[in-house]
Structure formats: C-alpha cells, structure tokens
Enzyme design. Structure first.
Site, mmCIF file in Angstrom:
data_model
loop_
_atom_site.group_PDB
_atom_site.id
_atom_site.type_symbol
_atom_site.label_atom_id
_atom_site.label_comp_id
_atom_site.label_asym_id
_atom_site.label_seq_id
_atom_site.Cartn_x
_atom_site.Cartn_y
_atom_site.Cartn_z
ATOM 1 N N ARG A 246 0.852 -1.189 0.000
ATOM 2 C CA ARG A 246 0.000 0.000 0.000
ATOM 3 C C ARG A 246 0.890 1.242 0.000
ATOM 4 O O ARG A 246 1.988 1.238 0.543
ATOM 5 C CB ARG A 246 -0.905 0.033 1.234
ATOM 6 C CG ARG A 246 -1.931 1.154 1.152
ATOM 7 C CD ARG A 246 -2.611 1.461 2.460
ATOM 8 N NE ARG A 246 -3.516 2.588 2.286
ATOM 9 C CZ ARG A 246 -4.051 3.265 3.274
ATOM 10 N NH1 ARG A 246 -3.780 2.958 4.531
ATOM 11 N NH2 ARG A 246 -4.856 4.294 3.029
ATOM 12 N N HIS A 247 0.418 2.298 -0.624
ATOM 13 C CA HIS A 247 1.154 3.555 -0.691
ATOM 14 C C HIS A 247 1.366 4.154 0.704
ATOM 15 O O HIS A 247 0.734 3.742 1.686
ATOM 16 C CB HIS A 247 0.425 4.559 -1.578
ATOM 17 C CG HIS A 247 -0.976 4.853 -1.100
ATOM 18 N ND1 HIS A 247 -1.248 5.670 -0.019
ATOM 19 C CD2 HIS A 247 -2.181 4.412 -1.551
ATOM 20 C CE1 HIS A 247 -2.544 5.740 0.166
ATOM 21 N NE2 HIS A 247 -3.149 4.972 -0.740
ATOM 22 N N HIS B 62 -3.200 0.438 -3.677
ATOM 23 C CA HIS B 62 -3.999 0.942 -2.560
ATOM 24 C C HIS B 62 -4.223 -0.178 -1.551
ATOM 25 O O HIS B 62 -3.946 -1.354 -1.831
ATOM 26 C CB HIS B 62 -5.315 1.483 -3.096
ATOM 27 C CG HIS B 62 -5.129 2.440 -4.235
ATOM 28 N ND1 HIS B 62 -5.020 3.798 -4.078
ATOM 29 C CD2 HIS B 62 -4.987 2.221 -5.576
ATOM 30 C CE1 HIS B 62 -4.838 4.377 -5.248
ATOM 31 N NE2 HIS B 62 -4.816 3.430 -6.180
#
Length: 624
Positions: A365-366, A551
């Site tokens: 995930r970012h 995401h």
C-alpha cells in the site's frame, strides 16, 4: 495508366497467364481504379469477388492510408470442423458464461501452424498456390485422426497433439513455409514447438476446476475433418482495442465517424487525450477513416473478429489416399525436418510449463497521503489566492509536480505527505537490507502510488535501472472515489516531466479511459484479477520479485486471484481494507512443487508509529 502502374499490372498479369480462372483485377482496372489500390482491396477482402473488392474501394475513398504501401499480415491455422468443432464452440460458450472471458475466447478454436507474416498485395495469390502444393504433398500421410491429450495448469488448459501425427502436421507447416518463400517471396516461420489447441488461457485460478470439468465433455474422438485456413489481418491495429458498433450513428460534427451496426472500430488506448468523457477516437475498418464516436454505441469485440479468411485446404480422409506408400511418408518424417523437432511426451509438457510465469509478488500500500492528515480541505490550506502552492505545515510536501490543469487536479489525486515520503524510504531501505531482488515495478496511476514506488526504488538503488510501469487496472475501487467521475490522474508525459522514471512502452491491461466511475464490486475485483494476470505474464521468466504499489484494497483484490480464492463478500472486504496501514504488505510466493501460489511472511517488518497532532505556539503565550 502511369508507368509504375503499367509495370505493376504487367507483372501481375504475367503471373496469372495460362490460368483457367479469370483475373479479378481486370474488372477493377476497367472501372478506373489504380492497380495498387485494386490489389490492396483484393487482399483486404480475401480475393473472393470483384464486387466485394469494388465495394471496399468505394467505402475507402476517403481513407487517408489508401495509397500507403502497407501489406496485410497472414497466418496459417489448422482448424477443426464437424462434431468436434461443435463441441469446442459449446465449451467456448459455457466457459465464458460460467468463468468469465479469458484469452482463449479472443480467437476461434485452432492449432497455429505459422506465425503472422507479411506478403505484398500482388503476391497473395502465390500464397494460395503454396497452400495447395503443401497440402497435396502431405495429403497421403495426413493422419486419419489427430490424437488430442488434455493438459491443465494454473493458467492454461488445452489439448496437446502427440506422437507422429504432430510430426506430420509440422512437416506440412514447413512445406507451406518453403513454398511461400519460393513462390511469394515471404519469410514464414512455421511452428516447431508443441502443437496445441488452446481451450482456456490466463483465467482466474479458482476457475481451473470448473474449466477442467467442462473440457472433459469434449471427446477428441469426435468425428472431425481438419482444414488448413489462411487468414489475414491489418498489421497496423494488432495492439489496438476492437469495438463493434451496436447502433447506427449519424455524425453531428465533421470530426465524427458514421456508424452502422456491425462496424468494427480500432481504438488506440494511448491516443485518447482529445476525447471527452463517453467518447473515443477510433478508425473504422469499413471506411479507414478516423474520428470521434460515442462509446456507449459499441461493445468490446475480439481482434480476430476482423480477420479475413482467404483460402482453405481440407484434408480428405478417404482410405485410398491414406493408404499411399508408407515408405515415402516415413522417409519424409525421418528426414532432416523430423530430426530438428524436440522430443514429445514429458519434455513437451515441461516446455509449455516453462512459458507460464512463476513469480514472487509483493503488494504494497502507498504511504501516508496528505489529505489523510489535513482532511478534504487540504488543497485550500496550501493554495494562495492566485492558485500557487505553499507549505503551511512541515507534513505538507516540499513542492508539487506541475500539472496541465494546475493545482486543482490534486484535489482528488493527492500526493504523499512528508511522513508518507519518509515511510516509503524506510520501506525501501528495509527491502534493500532484506536482500530480496526486485526486478519489475507496477503501480496504480494515483500520484501517491507512483511516488511511493519511486522512493522505494531510490532506496533500493534501482531508480535508474527499473522503469515504473503504470497499470490503471490496479487503481482503487472507483466507488470509493469522490465525485461522479474518475479522478483526473497525471499522464505519463506529466510524470516523466516530474522526474518519475515511468515506462512509455508498457501496454496496460486497462487503459485509463476504461476506468468506470462508481463501478460495482464485481467489476472492481474482476478488473484487479485480470490486471494481476496481465502483470504476471508481462514479466520475464524467474527473475525475482514483482513489486506492485497500489492501494490498501489491492492487498486483497490483487492477491486472492493468485491464491485461487474467490472474492470476499463486499462488506467483509470493506471492513478488512480499513485496517490496512500505510506501507502494509502482502507477499505471495509460488509453490512450484504443488503448482500454486501461497501467502507467506513479507520480507520486512511492519511500520508502526503514533499520531502527532498540530501544535500552536500561541496557546503558550504568557497571560493566556
């Protein structure tokens, strides 16, 4: 007639002197069409009738490429007919209905004999002669039945052609390649690997069992007469999307296309910047003209729907032909062509297995996004009255990249915060220390994901060696995005200008224009599953870890297809995703012995930290 036209006509006429069938070219020349465009029309319509070719020329009178010397591409396939074909078509329908569309549905049932090759328009009839000569020479030794053996793996299902019949079929392909080279001056590459008839390819792993059950209803012993078929396609549109018009459309402006039901439109996903929402720019197969068209007047089609069948050669199974001298056929099979073939049996299965991508996949995930800390009004907090960016808090990034529409485009595509950049660098440093070898990187097109990938690569010392491949197919579930349209995301040119080392050669599974606003949960998980399979197949063989930066939702939607698990209930999915922190990771490894993927411990530890609220020094002034 110009001198060049006269020479071309004379060359073609001499080629066909002494043949009993009248030339299709003469009537077209009599109508006043130039020789080179008449030949182009004949090649594009399969050289069937003068009427079809003249209709093609009338439709293409405004085609800007009509005079371009662009030849067609040709390929030779061995196609089943009769009861076996009916069973295969039934499998095509049932597998698509029960298990969704996969790569095999894009082409009719076939065994590839020769890869696509080019042939000049005035030499196409020589290809027909090459097909007939090769067929006549192999007819006596062609097998009365073609033995098919079912083979299944995690991403491939199909029939292998085994034993000596495969050698005979390969010999036929080699003969055609040789004759085409001599007669039509074409460079043809015959198939020399394991011959196979694909039933399903690049499907979701959890559909494998259902597909196998459907395939067992196909009995290779079904009566079948095999036909070698020569097809052509327009080489310019091989990597385009193909749309089929459902309704008639009359242009309202001069830059729009006319549509009739059944028209095919070729669309380049990388050239859609000028199109407004709900519109695409495409090229009509029927007219060759380029223009805008309403996308909701069309449906997705397969490229093979636009292929043109030229000639076929059906292998007769009459006993008098089969019983030709075995010595002659055996002598050909035991010659040089046979010796160059790889061994059958286990080695051929291993060869096919070697083409199936086996990877480790790290989904990340970012990092922390700026609106996660400063809320939906973050952009107003850092904008001057004249629309310029300034940094009101140290957790705002030092600067923002330039965008064509200015700072407002960041509202629904926010960057990383300063802490998010720090998180990304920490994760990259930890990955470097872990010793894993990242060999390819794919990201969602969201700026925060591209930024996270860049900072991880910088810590891995790979920022100059590995290009970031942007895959819109792993973007967030669009239902969770604010607004009724998908966010305006940075283009590849804007990312390059902002010093992101992104690949401009990568062709994504889903172009940006294909993202649907407020898509359903089923559409979202299907999109992710297809994208992950595309990513796996894009990478070279056995070369390390594929890094996917996306995401929080991707840690579930991009790993379950690999693990062969069905999607979660949407409610459970939403609850799970809310718990995934910045730089959360899932790591999938392939278990080669068992032929499946497994979820294992990530190569680095998690990153945990507390919140740090805003501080106003004025609250500490004496007397307050």
């Amino acid at each position: 007639m110009a001198a060049g036209e006269t020479q071309l006509y004379a060359k073609v006429s001499n080629k066909h002197k002494g043949r009993s069938t009248p030339s299709l070219l003469d009537p077209l020349l009599g109508m006043g069409f130039p020789a080179h465009t008449a030949l182009k029309a004949l090649a594009a319509t399969g050289r069937k009738t003068t009427e079809e070719a003249s209709d093609w020329l009338r439709c293409h009178r405004n085609d800007p490429s009509l005079d371009d010397p662009i030849p067609q591409e040709y390929a030779l396939f061995l196609c089943p007919t009769g009861p076996l074909l009916e069973k295969l078509e039934e499998f095509w329908r049932d597998s698509k209905r029960q298990c969704a569309k996969n790569r095999a549905h894009e082409v009719f049932p076939h065994i590839t004999l020769c890869d696509f090759f080019t042939c000049e328009d005035h030499k196409v009839e020589c290809l027909y002669e090459a097909l007939k000569k090769a067929g006549d020479r192999i007819l006596g030794s062609f097998p009365p039945t073609v033995p098919l053996v079912l083979y299944s793996s995690i991403s491939y299902l199909g029939f292998f052609v085994s034993d000596s019949p495969a050698d005979v079929i390969r010999e036929f392909a080699m003969m055609f390649a040789t004759e085409a080279s001599v007669l039509a001056d074409c460079t043809v590459k015959p198939c020399t690997k394991q011959l196979h008839l694909t039933l399903a390819h690049k499907f979701y792993p959890h559909h494998q069992r259902t597909l196998e059950q459907l395939a067992r209803a196909i009995h290779p012993s079904h009566s079948c007469q095999w036909t070698a078929a020569l097809y052509s396609r327009d080489m310019r549109f091989v990597h385009y999307q193909t749309l089929r018009a459902l309704f008639q459309y009359k242009p309202q402006n001069v830059d729009e296309l006319t549509l009739s039901p059944g028209d095919y439109i070729f669309v380049d996903p990388t050239q859609q910047e000028e199109a407004s929402k709900g519109w695409v720019i495409g090229i009509s197969q029927r007219t060759g003209c380029r223009g805008f068209l309403p996308e909701n007047y069309t449906e997705q089609a397969s490229e093979s729907d636009t292929w043109v069948k030229h000639r076929t050669y059906t292998f007769s199974l009459a006993m008098d032909l089969i019983s030709r001298k075995d010595g002659e056929a055996s002598g050909r099979r035991n010659g040089e062509l046979h010796a160059s073939q790889m061994p059958r049996g286990i080695s051929s299965i291993q060869a096919l297995q070697a083409t199936i991508a086996r990877r480790s996949v790290l989904v990340v995930r970012h990092g922390e996004r700026v609106d996660q800390i400063f809320g939906k009004s973050w952009l107003q907090q850092c904008s001057t009255p004249d629309g310029k960016y300034y940094r009101p808090d140290l957790n705002f990034p030092y600067s923002l990249p330039r965008r064509s529409n200015g700072i407002k485009d960041f509202e629904n595509d926010p960057p990383l915060s300063s802490c998010g950049i720090f998180q990304s660098r920490m994760a990259g440093e930890a990955l470097l220390d872990s010793g894993i070898r990242v060999t390819s990187v794919f990201t969602s097109p969201a700026l925060r994901c591209v930024q996270t990938a860049k900072h991880i690569l910088e810590e891995l010392k790979l920022e100059k060696k590995i290009k970031i491949r942007v895959e819109p197919g792993i973007f967030e579930w669009t239902k969770w995005e604010s607004g009724k349209t998908t966010p305006t995301l940075m283009t590849l040119d804007e990312l390059k200008e902002a010093d992101f080392n992104v690949s401009t050669d990568y062709r994504p599974a889903f172009p940006l224009a294909s993202l649907l606003p407020a898509e359903s949960y089923d559409e979202y998980v299907d999109r992710c599953a297809v994208s992950v399979q595309h990513i796996i197949s894009t990478c070279p063989q056995d070369v390390g870890v594929i890094l996917i930066v996306s995401h929080g939702s991707a840690l579930d939607s991009c790993t379950r297809p690999l693990l062969g698990l069905p999607p979660r209930d949407s409610g459970d999915f939403a609850q799970l995703v809310r718990k995934i922190p910045s730089l959360g990771m899932c790591f999938c490894e392939e278990n080669k012995e068992e032929g499946k993927w497994e979820l294992v411990n990530p190569p680095v530890k998690t990153l945990t930290h507390g919140s740090n609220s805003a501080f106003n020094w004025r609250n500490w002034l004496v007397g307050r």
